[in-house]
Design a protein around this motif. Structure first.
Motif, PDB file in Angstrom:
ATOM      1  N   GLY A  13      42.237  13.321  17.394  1.00  0.00           N
ATOM      2  CA  GLY A  13      41.111  14.129  17.863  1.00  0.00           C
ATOM      3  C   GLY A  13      41.344  14.756  19.227  1.00  0.00           C
ATOM      4  N   THR A  14      42.566  14.601  19.763  1.00  0.00           N
ATOM      5  CA  THR A  14      42.903  15.217  21.057  1.00  0.00           C
ATOM      6  C   THR A  14      44.232  15.942  20.932  1.00  0.00           C
ATOM      7  OG1 THR A  14      44.118  13.298  21.928  1.00  0.00           O
ATOM      8  CG2 THR A  14      41.730  13.367  22.332  1.00  0.00           C
ATOM      9  N   LEU A  39      39.778  17.895  21.044  1.00  0.00           N
ATOM     10  CA  LEU A  39      39.780  19.132  20.264  1.00  0.00           C
ATOM     11  C   LEU A  39      38.347  19.656  20.198  1.00  0.00           C
ATOM     12  CD1 LEU A  39      42.054  18.055  17.294  1.00  0.00           C
ATOM     13  CD2 LEU A  39      42.619  19.720  19.052  1.00  0.00           C
ATOM     14  N   PRO A  40      38.171  20.967  20.209  1.00  0.00           N
ATOM     15  CA  PRO A  40      36.807  21.493  20.068  1.00  0.00           C
ATOM     16  C   PRO A  40      36.318  21.301  18.638  1.00  0.00           C
ATOM     17  CG  PRO A  40      38.402  23.275  20.064  1.00  0.00           C
ATOM     18  CD  PRO A  40      39.168  22.010  20.334  1.00  0.00           C
ATOM     19  N   SER A  41      35.014  21.323  18.471  1.00  0.00           N
ATOM     20  CA  SER A  41      34.450  21.219  17.127  1.00  0.00           C
ATOM     21  C   SER A  41      33.797  22.544  16.752  1.00  0.00           C
ATOM     22  CB  SER A  41      33.442  20.083  17.047  1.00  0.00           C
ATOM     23  OG  SER A  41      32.350  20.343  17.886  1.00  0.00           O
ATOM     24  N   CYS A  42      33.490  22.677  15.492  1.00  0.00           N
ATOM     25  CA  CYS A  42      32.955  23.929  14.977  1.00  0.00           C
ATOM     26  C   CYS A  42      31.552  24.262  15.479  1.00  0.00           C
ATOM     27  CB  CYS A  42      32.961  23.914  13.450  1.00  0.00           C
ATOM     28  SG  CYS A  42      34.622  24.109  12.755  1.00  0.00           S
ATOM     29  N   LEU A  61      36.697  19.007  13.542  1.00  0.00           N
ATOM     30  CA  LEU A  61      37.550  19.267  14.698  1.00  0.00           C
ATOM     31  C   LEU A  61      38.525  20.387  14.371  1.00  0.00           C
ATOM     32  CD1 LEU A  61      38.366  15.630  15.863  1.00  0.00           C
ATOM     33  CD2 LEU A  61      36.633  17.195  16.751  1.00  0.00           C
ATOM     34  N   CYS A  62      38.703  21.285  15.319  1.00  0.00           N
ATOM     35  CA  CYS A  62      39.585  22.435  15.124  1.00  0.00           C
ATOM     36  C   CYS A  62      41.022  22.048  15.456  1.00  0.00           C
ATOM     37  CB  CYS A  62      39.105  23.598  15.980  1.00  0.00           C
ATOM     38  SG  CYS A  62      37.395  24.029  15.578  1.00  0.00           S
ATOM     39  N   HIS A  63      41.968  22.836  14.990  1.00  0.00           N
ATOM     40  CA  HIS A  63      43.381  22.497  15.151  1.00  0.00           C
ATOM     41  C   HIS A  63      43.993  22.996  16.450  1.00  0.00           C
ATOM     42  CE1 HIS A  63      43.162  20.900  11.232  1.00  0.00           C
ATOM     43  NE2 HIS A  63      43.093  22.047  10.600  1.00  0.00           N
ATOM     44  N   ASP A  70      38.064  30.819  10.189  1.00  0.00           N
ATOM     45  CA  ASP A  70      38.628  30.223   8.969  1.00  0.00           C
ATOM     46  C   ASP A  70      38.344  28.729   8.910  1.00  0.00           C
ATOM     47  OD1 ASP A  70      39.608  32.637   8.073  1.00  0.00           O
ATOM     48  OD2 ASP A  70      41.643  32.281   8.801  1.00  0.00           O
ATOM     49  N   GLU A  71      38.386  28.068  10.051  1.00  0.00           N
ATOM     50  CA  GLU A  71      38.132  26.630  10.106  1.00  0.00           C
ATOM     51  C   GLU A  71      36.646  26.295  10.001  1.00  0.00           C
ATOM     52  OE1 GLU A  71      41.314  24.659  13.076  1.00  0.00           O
ATOM     53  OE2 GLU A  71      40.096  26.242  13.986  1.00  0.00           O
ATOM     54  N   CYS A  72      35.799  27.151  10.514  1.00  0.00           N
ATOM     55  CA  CYS A  72      34.406  26.778  10.755  1.00  0.00           C
ATOM     56  C   CYS A  72      33.345  27.544   9.976  1.00  0.00           C
ATOM     57  CB  CYS A  72      34.101  26.943  12.242  1.00  0.00           C
ATOM     58  SG  CYS A  72      35.152  25.937  13.298  1.00  0.00           S
TER      59      CYS A  72
END
Length: 131
Positions: A13-14, A39-42, A61-63, A70-72
């Motif tokens: 997560g980091t 990591l930031p979240s959506c 959590l974003c990559h 695309d992720e969120c």
């Protein structure tokens, strides 16, 4: 500086901080606590008009350091997904009518069907139907 800390040493997560070469550590030896950031979240994303943030955005959590659509984001449903109830009709162009939430509502997609109440007379060869 954080150049000495690898991505594999960061906890789940980091990620390593973006500016590792200019991030100085608190002690003489850098630790993941000094050099890894969450990591930031959506829940920090604004989706385009035709999309909406995915459910449970805060737990996704974003990559990278910045989340992407695309992720969120998911496509917004359109009125095509709703069957209008009895005595209502679909509004024109249901495939281009975007709904406000995950499920479309009759208020967004349907209109009351017209009735004959406003008709007071018929052509000579026709008669007015009873209600």
């Amino acid at each position: 500086t954080c150049d000495t800390v690898s991505a594999s040493s960061c906890a789940s997560g980091t990620r390593p901080v973006a500016d590792r070469s200019s991030t100085y550590c608190k002690a003489s030896k850098c630790t993941p606590k000094d050099c890894c950031s969450p990591l930031p979240s959506c829940d920090s994303v604004s989706c385009p008009k035709k999309q909406m943030v995915r459910p449970n955005a805060s737990s996704i959590l974003c990559h990278a350091f910045v989340c992407t659509t695309d992720e969120c984001c998911d496509p917004r449903p359109t009125c095509v997904t709703l069957t209008c109830p009895e005595k209502t009709l679909p509004l024109p162009k249901p495939s281009s009518r975007l709904c406000r939430s995950r499920e479309c509502t009759t208020d967004e997609c349907c209109v009351h069907a017209p009735t004959c109440d406003s008709v007071t007379s018929c052509p000579e060869d026709k008669t007015l139907r009873p209600n």
